[in-house]
Every structure is written in structure tokens, then in C-alpha cells.
Design a protein around this motif. Structure first.
Motif, mmCIF file in Angstrom:
data_model
loop_
_atom_site.group_PDB
_atom_site.id
_atom_site.type_symbol
_atom_site.label_atom_id
_atom_site.label_comp_id
_atom_site.label_asym_id
_atom_site.label_seq_id
_atom_site.Cartn_x
_atom_site.Cartn_y
_atom_site.Cartn_z
ATOM 1 N N THR A 65 61.809 -80.126 70.804
ATOM 2 C CA THR A 65 60.999 -79.747 71.955
ATOM 3 C C THR A 65 60.576 -78.286 71.850
ATOM 4 O O THR A 65 61.413 -77.412 71.601
ATOM 5 N N VAL A 66 59.296 -78.036 72.050
ATOM 6 C CA VAL A 66 58.768 -76.673 71.996
ATOM 7 C C VAL A 66 59.294 -75.873 73.190
ATOM 8 O O VAL A 66 59.134 -76.281 74.344
ATOM 9 N N VAL A 67 59.929 -74.734 72.908
ATOM 10 C CA VAL A 67 60.416 -73.841 73.957
ATOM 11 C C VAL A 67 59.394 -72.737 74.208
ATOM 12 O O VAL A 67 58.934 -72.524 75.326
ATOM 13 N N GLU A 68 59.033 -72.024 73.147
ATOM 14 C CA GLU A 68 58.020 -70.977 73.223
ATOM 15 C C GLU A 68 57.017 -71.198 72.101
ATOM 16 O O GLU A 68 57.350 -71.794 71.067
ATOM 17 N N HIS A 69 55.810 -70.679 72.284
ATOM 18 C CA HIS A 69 54.827 -70.776 71.208
ATOM 19 C C HIS A 69 53.769 -69.704 71.392
ATOM 20 O O HIS A 69 53.504 -69.253 72.515
ATOM 21 N N GLU A 70 53.211 -69.285 70.290
ATOM 22 C CA GLU A 70 52.133 -68.296 70.323
ATOM 23 C C GLU A 70 51.452 -68.275 68.961
ATOM 24 O O GLU A 70 52.120 -68.217 67.930
ATOM 25 N N ASP A 71 50.132 -68.309 68.968
ATOM 26 C CA ASP A 71 49.349 -68.280 67.737
ATOM 27 C C ASP A 71 49.817 -69.371 66.775
ATOM 28 O O ASP A 71 49.582 -70.539 67.015
ATOM 29 N N THR A 99 59.149 -72.015 68.892
ATOM 30 C CA THR A 99 60.603 -72.061 68.824
ATOM 31 C C THR A 99 61.095 -73.384 69.392
ATOM 32 O O THR A 99 60.432 -73.997 70.245
ATOM 33 N N ALA A 100 62.258 -73.818 68.913
ATOM 34 C CA ALA A 100 62.856 -75.073 69.381
ATOM 35 C C ALA A 100 64.370 -74.943 69.320
ATOM 36 O O ALA A 100 64.913 -74.347 68.379
ATOM 37 N N ASP A 101 65.034 -75.462 70.337
ATOM 38 C CA ASP A 101 66.494 -75.472 70.365
ATOM 39 C C ASP A 101 67.011 -76.751 69.720
ATOM 40 O O ASP A 101 66.484 -77.841 69.973
ATOM 41 N N VAL A 102 68.041 -76.603 68.905
ATOM 42 C CA VAL A 102 68.631 -77.750 68.202
ATOM 43 C C VAL A 102 70.089 -77.863 68.631
ATOM 44 O O VAL A 102 70.894 -76.953 68.381
ATOM 45 N N SER A 139 71.539 -74.044 67.950
ATOM 46 C CA SER A 139 70.744 -73.025 67.259
ATOM 47 C C SER A 139 69.323 -73.047 67.805
ATOM 48 O O SER A 139 68.836 -74.082 68.263
ATOM 49 N N ARG A 140 68.670 -71.884 67.751
ATOM 50 C CA ARG A 140 67.257 -71.815 68.100
ATOM 51 C C ARG A 140 66.478 -71.470 66.841
ATOM 52 O O ARG A 140 66.744 -70.466 66.189
ATOM 53 N N PHE A 141 65.537 -72.330 66.511
ATOM 54 C CA PHE A 141 64.715 -72.146 65.320
ATOM 55 C C PHE A 141 63.354 -71.583 65.722
ATOM 56 O O PHE A 141 62.768 -71.994 66.716
ATOM 57 N N ARG A 142 62.884 -70.651 64.920
ATOM 58 C CA ARG A 142 61.503 -70.195 65.050
ATOM 59 C C ARG A 142 60.776 -70.673 63.795
ATOM 60 O O ARG A 142 61.232 -70.421 62.672
ATOM 61 N N LEU A 143 59.663 -71.366 63.990
ATOM 62 C CA LEU A 143 58.979 -72.011 62.876
ATOM 63 C C LEU A 143 57.499 -71.665 62.888
ATOM 64 O O LEU A 143 56.858 -71.612 63.946
ATOM 65 N N VAL A 201 60.512 -72.109 58.269
ATOM 66 C CA VAL A 201 61.458 -71.527 59.209
ATOM 67 C C VAL A 201 61.406 -70.009 59.034
ATOM 68 O O VAL A 201 61.608 -69.504 57.933
ATOM 69 N N THR A 202 61.113 -69.293 60.106
ATOM 70 C CA THR A 202 61.042 -67.827 60.004
ATOM 71 C C THR A 202 62.287 -67.143 60.556
ATOM 72 O O THR A 202 62.548 -65.985 60.234
ATOM 73 N N ALA A 203 63.064 -67.852 61.401
ATOM 74 C CA ALA A 203 64.301 -67.269 61.931
ATOM 75 C C ALA A 203 65.183 -68.370 62.488
ATOM 76 O O ALA A 203 64.688 -69.386 62.987
ATOM 77 N N VAL A 204 66.495 -68.167 62.383
ATOM 78 C CA VAL A 204 67.474 -69.080 62.966
ATOM 79 C C VAL A 204 68.454 -68.248 63.780
ATOM 80 O O VAL A 204 69.111 -67.355 63.256
ATOM 81 N N GLU A 205 68.552 -68.535 65.078
ATOM 82 C CA GLU A 205 69.463 -67.823 65.957
ATOM 83 C C GLU A 205 70.597 -68.756 66.366
ATOM 84 O O GLU A 205 70.365 -69.820 66.943
ATOM 85 N N LYS A 206 71.834 -68.382 66.048
ATOM 86 C CA LYS A 206 72.989 -69.195 66.396
ATOM 87 C C LYS A 206 73.338 -68.988 67.862
ATOM 88 O O LYS A 206 73.478 -67.857 68.332
ATOM 89 N N LEU A 207 73.505 -70.089 68.593
ATOM 90 C CA LEU A 207 73.807 -70.031 70.021
ATOM 91 C C LEU A 207 75.047 -70.865 70.313
ATOM 92 O O LEU A 207 74.988 -71.878 71.003
ATOM 93 N N GLY A 208 76.175 -70.447 69.769
ATOM 94 C CA GLY A 208 77.405 -71.210 69.956
ATOM 95 C C GLY A 208 77.338 -72.522 69.209
ATOM 96 O O GLY A 208 77.270 -72.543 67.976
ATOM 97 N N ASP A 209 77.320 -73.644 69.965
ATOM 98 C CA ASP A 209 77.285 -74.958 69.321
ATOM 99 C C ASP A 209 75.855 -75.466 69.158
ATOM 100 O O ASP A 209 75.635 -76.657 68.916
#
Length: 210
Positions: free
Chosen positions: A49-55, A59-62, A22-26, A12-20
Motif C-alpha cells: 500500500t502506498v503511504v507517501e509518493h512524490e514525482d 513509500t510502503a510499509d511491510v 520495515s518502510r521501503f522507499r522505491l 529500492v532507494t531506502a529501507v527503514e527498520k521499524l521494529g517488526d
């Protein structure tokens, strides 16, 4: 659909809180090969589910349901995670049928190292004990494992060096949470037998006394 054979140990490289939620970057260079928006990837046994990806990252929303019913809510930047892509039609089923739908969480209770393997005892929620049997299959943090001992409120698994080296279970310590998914076949059998019992209630058997 997954098999519980972990493809790589990601991070896990980042966790963004989005209210109820979270968006994880892995980070996971293996599982992101050929990844597309909307694809599924199991993260510690949770189908995301993959939201964004590169190289080498995605990212995935939980959602709140997944955060409440799994150990993903305890992950932070730097946490290591087990990653697996869905099984392709025609692939070998090396583990067992895994849906990526976590049934609950347990805790590592004890680790007993041996010369060539390690026995790990894990707590088991009361509502899942009926699905766990000796020599049956269970998914722990996305890893397909065979139950060695099925206790009243725990089970044990035996881990080979490969599992210890290449998955999170090599790093989990007593008190650490793990995601659990029981064998879906056991749940279907229970539901079918329950429905059959309800259908036959009150039906008389010819020749039997009433």
C-alpha cells in the motif's frame, strides 16, 4: 488484483527498520503516475500500500507477515524490483489472475541459456507442489509465467529476451530467492472439493451394500 505483467524495473532507494516491520522507499516513475495514498502496487509480486509518493518515488510499509513469507526482507538500498499497478476494469488480462499474496519462496537452482531464450529451474516448497502443473500458470517475483516442467520439488520456466531484459529474473543467479504465488483457482478448487468430500462422508448410496 494484478495480471503478472511487470510495468517497470524499479529500485529500492531506502529501507527503514521499524521494529517488526520495515518502510521501503522505491523509485518507479511509471507506477507512481497518478498514484494516491492508499493505492496498491505489487513489488516483486507482493501487494503493498502506498503511504507517501512524490514525482518518481513512493513509500510502503511491510509488516512482519510479508517479511517472513516473502523475499522482501532481503532487499536493501539499490535492489532492483518488479513493479506493477493493479489491473483496471476493462483492461486486457495479459497474464493471469494474480492477487499479490505470496504463498512462499523458492530459489533459483539453475539457468540454461539458449540462443533466443533461457530455461530457469526454481525450487518449490513441498506444500505448493500440488498446485503447480505443466503448462499451468505461476507467479515468480510478480511475473506471470507458464510452467514448462513440474518436478517433485522444482519447476522450470522459459524466459524470452523481453522478460530477461525488463525484470529481475534477468539478473537472478543460482541461490537467489524468489517470491512464488500459485494459481488461486487451483486453491479454490481444492478447498471446494475437500468440503464436498467432507459433506458426503457417511451418506449411503441407494442400492449400494453397506
Amino acid at each position: 488484483m494484478f495480471t503478472g505483467i511487470v510495468e517497470e524495473l524499479g529500485e529500492v532507494t531506502a529501507v527503514e527498520k521499524l521494529g517488526d516491520s520495515s518502510r521501503f522507499r522505491l523509485r518507479g516513475p511509471v507506477v507512481t503516475q497518478g498514484a494516491r495514498h492508499g493505492d496498491s502496487i505489487a513489488v516483486n509480486g507482493v501487494c503493498l500500500t502506498v503511504v507517501e509518493h512524490e514525482d518518481d518515488w513512493f513509500t510502503a510499509d511491510v509488516m512482519a507477515e510479508s517479511l517472513d513469507r516473502s523475499s522482501l526482507g532481503a532487499l536493501t538500498a539499490g535492489s532492483r524490483v518488479n513493479l506493477e499497478r493493479p489491473m483496471a476494469v476493462g483492461d486486457r488480462l495479459g497474464g493471469h489472475i494474480v492477487q499479490g499474496h505470496v504463498d512462499g519462496t523458492g530459489e533459483v537452482i539453475e539457468r540454461k541459456p539458449s540462443e533466443n531464450w533461457e530455461i530457469v529451474r526454481i525450487s518449490l516448497p513441498a506444500d505448493l507442489t500440488r498446485y503447480v502443473v505443466e503448462k499451468g500458470s505461476i507467479t515468480v517475483d510478480g511475473i506471470s509465467l507458464t510452467v514448462v516442467e513440474a518436478g517433485p520439488d522444482y519447476f522450470t520456466v522459459s524466459l524470452i529476451p523481453t522478460t530477461l531484459d525488463l525484470t529481475t529474473l534477468g539478473r537472478k543467479q543460482p541461490g537467489d530467492p524468489v517470491n512464488l504465488e500459485v494459481d488461486v483457482i487451483a486453491k479454490y478448487v481444492e478447498r471446494l472439493l475437500g468440503a464436498r468430500g467432507a459433506d458426503t462422508q457417511g451418506i449411503g448410496i441407494p442400492g449400494a451394500s453397506q
